[in-house]
Design a protein around this motif. Sequence first.
Motif, PDB file in Angstrom:
ATOM      1  N   LEU A   1       5.910  -0.806  -9.375  1.00 33.44           N
ATOM      2  CA  LEU A   1       6.061  -1.671  -8.183  1.00 33.44           C
ATOM      3  C   LEU A   1       6.831  -2.984  -8.373  1.00 33.44           C
ATOM      4  O   LEU A   1       6.566  -3.527  -9.367  1.00 33.44           O
ATOM      5  CB  LEU A   1       4.646  -2.198  -7.735  1.00 33.44           C
TER       6      LEU A   1
ATOM      7  N   VAL B   1      -3.932   3.249  -9.198  1.00 39.45           N
ATOM      8  CA  VAL B   1      -3.875   1.736  -9.683  1.00 39.45           C
ATOM      9  C   VAL B   1      -4.799   1.091 -10.361  1.00 39.45           C
ATOM     10  O   VAL B   1      -4.572   0.321 -11.316  1.00 39.45           O
ATOM     11  CB  VAL B   1      -3.880   0.779  -8.111  1.00 39.45           C
TER      12      VAL B   1
ATOM     13  N   THR C   1       0.806  -1.159   0.097  1.00 39.33           N
ATOM     14  CA  THR C   1       0.113   0.149  -0.164  1.00 39.33           C
ATOM     15  C   THR C   1       0.786   1.431   0.075  1.00 39.33           C
ATOM     16  O   THR C   1       0.571   2.119  -0.595  1.00 39.33           O
ATOM     17  CB  THR C   1      -0.772   0.075   1.237  1.00 39.33           C
TER      18      THR C   1
ATOM     19  N   VAL D   1      -1.128  -7.217  -4.881  1.00 34.31           N
ATOM     20  CA  VAL D   1      -1.737  -5.965  -5.133  1.00 34.31           C
ATOM     21  C   VAL D   1      -3.275  -5.887  -4.775  1.00 34.31           C
ATOM     22  O   VAL D   1      -3.879  -4.984  -3.807  1.00 34.31           O
ATOM     23  CB  VAL D   1      -1.694  -5.257  -6.549  1.00 34.31           C
TER      24      VAL D   1
ATOM     25  N   LEU E   1      -4.553  -1.815 -13.362  1.00 38.44           N
ATOM     26  CA  LEU E   1      -4.933  -3.142 -12.922  1.00 38.44           C
ATOM     27  C   LEU E   1      -6.208  -3.485 -13.775  1.00 38.44           C
ATOM     28  O   LEU E   1      -6.246  -4.644 -13.872  1.00 38.44           O
ATOM     29  CB  LEU E   1      -5.386  -2.863 -11.223  1.00 38.44           C
TER      30      LEU E   1
ATOM     31  N   LYS F   1       0.422  -9.291  -8.888  1.00 38.61           N
ATOM     32  CA  LYS F   1      -1.029  -8.925  -8.905  1.00 38.61           C
ATOM     33  C   LYS F   1      -1.933  -9.210  -8.018  1.00 38.61           C
ATOM     34  O   LYS F   1      -2.776  -8.377  -7.352  1.00 38.61           O
ATOM     35  CB  LYS F   1      -1.465  -9.160 -10.506  1.00 38.61           C
TER      36      LYS F   1
ATOM     37  N   LEU G   1       2.378   1.627  -3.526  1.00 38.40           N
ATOM     38  CA  LEU G   1       1.528   2.162  -4.426  1.00 38.40           C
ATOM     39  C   LEU G   1       1.412   3.565  -4.481  1.00 38.40           C
ATOM     40  O   LEU G   1       1.097   4.359  -5.399  1.00 38.40           O
ATOM     41  CB  LEU G   1       0.314   1.436  -4.068  1.00 38.40           C
TER      42      LEU G   1
ATOM     43  N   TYR H   1       1.561   1.648  -9.535  1.00 33.32           N
ATOM     44  CA  TYR H   1       1.171   0.161  -9.794  1.00 33.32           C
ATOM     45  C   TYR H   1       2.506  -0.156 -10.888  1.00 33.32           C
ATOM     46  O   TYR H   1       2.789  -1.477 -10.610  1.00 33.32           O
ATOM     47  CB  TYR H   1      -0.115  -0.102 -10.310  1.00 33.32           C
ATOM     48  N   THR H   2       2.822   0.651 -11.924  1.00 29.65           N
ATOM     49  CA  THR H   2       3.426  -0.071 -12.949  1.00 29.65           C
ATOM     50  C   THR H   2       4.967  -0.133 -12.512  1.00 29.65           C
ATOM     51  O   THR H   2       6.027  -0.963 -13.037  1.00 29.65           O
ATOM     52  CB  THR H   2       3.371   0.745 -14.075  1.00 29.65           C
TER      53      THR H   2
END
Length: 199
Positions: free
Chosen positions: A29, A98, A18, A56, A102, A53, A21, A26-27
């Motif tokens: 991470l 995200v 968290t 996440v 996602l 994934k 993020l 997201y990309t």
Amino acid sequence: MARHRDERIDQSVLAAVTALLREVGYTALTMEAIAQRAGTTKPAIRRRWKSQKQLVVAALAEERTGVAEMDTGCTSCDLVGHLEALRVGMADPALGNVLPALTADLADDPELRKEFLAVVWEPRREACVESLRKGEARGEIRSGLDIDLLMDLFAAPIVFRVLFGHRELDRKFVRDVVSGVLSGVGATDGDGLCEHVGP
């Protein structure tokens, strides 16, 4: 004998996801960064989650960003509260930034999509559905309507603006959405928002 799973590691990893993020998105991470932040190892993480994934999705479920319990006795007030919580949640980088990326991954992974809907999206829907059913019971919403359809009518404009960012997403927009939908499904024409809902 199998060793007991250390829940402290689970919580440290989810908290690390968290935080990262919010910091890197997201990309960007990586498992390396998650392990380092959580003070554990990549093998320890992979023993708990099948993929990054899935990790996440688990972190989003744990955070419960945008979930609100509302029961003011006023359907329009409750709906504004739910959608405002969703709007604020979507403004949090841990969810709003995200979700677009996602969503693309969910389209390619039916199992992950099912899990996301069950543990991330459904709690947000259920809280709002409860308010809609109470509104129906009070006679503020016409009986016999498709509650799932109503949920989509209320939530879709918020999510759409988050995904595309083409217009401002503020509290006024939330109020306009609730007023617009209730004017069509309220027990009387033009129910709109009650006087208790602030600006």
